[in-house]
Design an enzyme around this catalytic site. Structure first.
Site, short mmCIF file in Angstrom:
data_model
loop_
_atom_site.label_atom_id
_atom_site.label_comp_id
_atom_site.label_asym_id
_atom_site.label_seq_id
_atom_site.Cartn_x
_atom_site.Cartn_y
_atom_site.Cartn_z
N ARG A 193 0.84 -1.21 0.00
CA ARG A 193 0.00 0.00 0.00
C ARG A 193 0.87 1.25 0.00
O ARG A 193 0.47 2.29 -0.49
CB ARG A 193 -0.98 0.00 1.18
CG ARG A 193 -1.76 1.29 1.32
CD ARG A 193 -3.11 1.17 2.04
NE ARG A 193 -3.10 0.30 3.19
CZ ARG A 193 -2.52 0.59 4.36
NH1 ARG A 193 -1.92 1.75 4.54
NH2 ARG A 193 -2.58 -0.27 5.34
N ASP A 204 -3.61 20.76 -13.08
CA ASP A 204 -3.92 19.48 -13.72
C ASP A 204 -3.40 19.57 -15.15
O ASP A 204 -3.93 20.32 -15.97
CB ASP A 204 -5.44 19.24 -13.68
CG ASP A 204 -5.86 17.91 -14.30
OD1 ASP A 204 -5.11 17.39 -15.14
OD2 ASP A 204 -6.95 17.40 -13.94
N TYR A 220 -12.30 19.54 -14.91
CA TYR A 220 -12.83 18.20 -15.20
C TYR A 220 -14.07 17.94 -14.33
O TYR A 220 -14.13 18.37 -13.17
CB TYR A 220 -11.72 17.18 -14.89
CG TYR A 220 -12.15 15.76 -15.06
CD1 TYR A 220 -12.35 15.22 -16.32
CD2 TYR A 220 -12.36 14.94 -13.95
CE1 TYR A 220 -12.74 13.91 -16.48
CE2 TYR A 220 -12.75 13.62 -14.10
CZ TYR A 220 -12.94 13.12 -15.37
OH TYR A 220 -13.34 11.81 -15.53
C1 PLP Z 1 -9.95 11.95 -16.75
C2 PLP Z 1 -9.47 13.17 -16.08
C3 PLP Z 1 -9.34 13.21 -14.69
C4 PLP Z 1 -9.70 12.04 -13.81
O1 PLP Z 1 -8.88 10.95 -14.04
P1 PLP Z 1 -9.33 9.42 -13.74
O2 PLP Z 1 -8.08 8.67 -14.03
O3 PLP Z 1 -10.47 9.11 -14.65
O4 PLP Z 1 -9.73 9.36 -12.31
C5 PLP Z 1 -8.86 14.38 -14.12
N1 PLP Z 1 -8.55 15.45 -14.87
C6 PLP Z 1 -8.68 15.46 -16.21
C7 PLP Z 1 -8.33 16.68 -16.98
C8 PLP Z 1 -9.15 14.32 -16.87
O5 PLP Z 1 -9.29 14.32 -18.19
#
Ligand code: PLP
Length: 400
Positions: free
Chosen positions: A58, A183, A111
């Site tokens: 983990r 992000d 997102y």
């Molecule tokens: C898909 C996505 C997420 C979330 O990712 P997961 O792996 O589906 O949990 C977050 N930010 C952006 C910009 C995304 O495209």
């Protein structure tokens, strides 16, 4: 790895050497829950972090560590930690730094899952969330200046690929003493390096471009060791650990990251240019187009404009309903960033939780189609779109 090594070489070689075993040239998938020690003192030293090694799955795993190191080196970061999904990276990072009474500033176009954290879960913890119009730099600066713990950004955004000036926002955040998080999923480290532009932390849904083959979920956070270690601690206890098999698939996918992303940049640009010439297409959203409102900022902070674009069609949902099933070389699915082209209406994918009125308020027409360019030959992608447009029933054209 040396600083002047280029991205394509890093994507292939970085992070792997330390984890190789038995003379194998590929990183093994270490399916072991725990790691045994015969020497009690050594076990103790590893357990308390004085000596390198693994204790329990983990917390850490050799295959996952190779993945973390590859992303860390590609993003030019000091430290990295991986998660089971992109959403786990986001929720664990926010959970580490935000406490009741804190304030976070972000944008309206994050997102969908991130937006749910902002509108549903953080308010439950008495955390004040301020969401500004995406791309309205003055509004974001004004809110940040009032004081906040975190400034959270995403650029380009989903699905209308809006752009925020990262360096400018990093300065605003720094001035207010806020932690600035970006992000970077849509851009990938090939097209954009937010750490170099002054932000504190960068995260990815590895599920998308990093893996690139739509066969593994994952998330990753990179930044200064001191910050990332705090999030690692939160994650090791709360348990959103990346699986070693996923780490292996992501590592393998990442070897071709530069090749794929460069091809996706090219394909997306050509598809966007083609769509601009199609009568039934109303608007095309792509940061590489000079008509994009923040094309200049994108040009400044990105080395490629990415594989994601969107376009709206006359006749709205009716046209979408006829058009998308006609495409031969596209999956109609909710993910993005894969080697295959993927299409989907925003009302079904990124913004399925919203009402039509909410989508309209966010500037998302009901006839908006998100297009994730794959690495196919461009002639075939454009040919496929051409035949799909040509096969639309006549009444669509007469009704619009
Ligand atoms: C898909 C996505 C997420 C979330 O990712 P997961 O792996 O589906 O949990 C977050 N930010 C952006 C910009 C995304 O495209």
């Amino acid at each position: 790895m040396k600083k002047d090594i280029r991205m394509g070489t890093k994507a292939i070689w970085a992070g792997e050497k330390e984890q190789l075993a038995f003379g194998a040239t590929q990183v093994p998938v270490v399916h072991s829950v725990s790691y045994g020690y015969e020497d009690m003192d050594e076990w103790y030293e590893v357990a308390v972090g004085n000596k390198k090694g693994h204790i329990y799955g983990r917390n850490t795993n050799p295959t996952v560590e190779a993945f973390e190191n590859k992303v860390r080196i590609l993003e030019g970061a000091e430290h990295a930690t991986a998660f089971s999904t992109g959403m786990a990276a986001i929720s664990n990072t926010l959970g580490t730094f935000l406490f009741p009474g804190d304030r976070i500033v972000s944008i309206k176009d994050t997102y969908g899952g991130t937006n749910k954290i902002f509108t549903e879960f953080l308010p439950q913890l008495n955390i004040d969330v301020v969401l500004c119009d995406t791309g309205d730099h003055e509004a974001i600066e004004a809110e940040v200046a009032k004081g906040c713990k975190v400034l959270y950004l995403e650029t380009p955004t989903n699905p209308t690929v809006k752009i925020t000036d990262i360096a400018r926002m990093a300065r605003a955040g720094k001035k207010a003493g806020a932690l600035v998080i970006v992000d970077n999923t849509f851009a990938t480290p090939i097209n954009q390096n937010p750490l170099a532009l002054g932000v504190d932390l960068v995260l990815h849904s590895a599920t998308k471009f990093l893996g690139g083959h739509a066969d593994a979920l994952g998330g990753v956070l990179v930044g200064a060791k001191e910050l990332v270690e705090k999030v690692y601690h939160y994650r090791e206890i709360n348990g959103a650990t990346m699986d070693p098999m996923s780490a292996y698939l992501l590592l393998r996918g990442m070897k071709t990251l530069k090749l794929r992303v460069e091809r996706q940049n090219e394909n997306a640009m050509k598809v966007a240019e083609y769509l601009q010439s199609v009568d039934i297409v109303d608007d095309v959203f792509y940061p590489g187009l000079e008509t994009h409102p923040h094309h200049d900022i994108a040009k400044e902070q990105m080395s490629g404009f990415g594989g994601m674009l969107s376009f709206s069609v006359k006749g709205g949902v009716d046209t979408v309903r006829h058009l998308l099933p006609k495409l031969e070389f596209a999956n109609r699915a909710a993910n993005l960033g894969s080697v295959e082209t993927i299409v989907g209406p925003s009302r079904t994918t990124s913004h399925v939780e919203c009402t039509p009125e909410e989508r309209a308020a966010m500037g998302i027409p009901e006839g908006l189609i998100r297009y994730s360019a794959g690495i196919e030959d461009i002639e075939d992608l454009i040919g496929d779109l051409e035949q799909a447009f040509q096969s639309l029933p006549k009444e669509i054209f007469t009704s619009v």
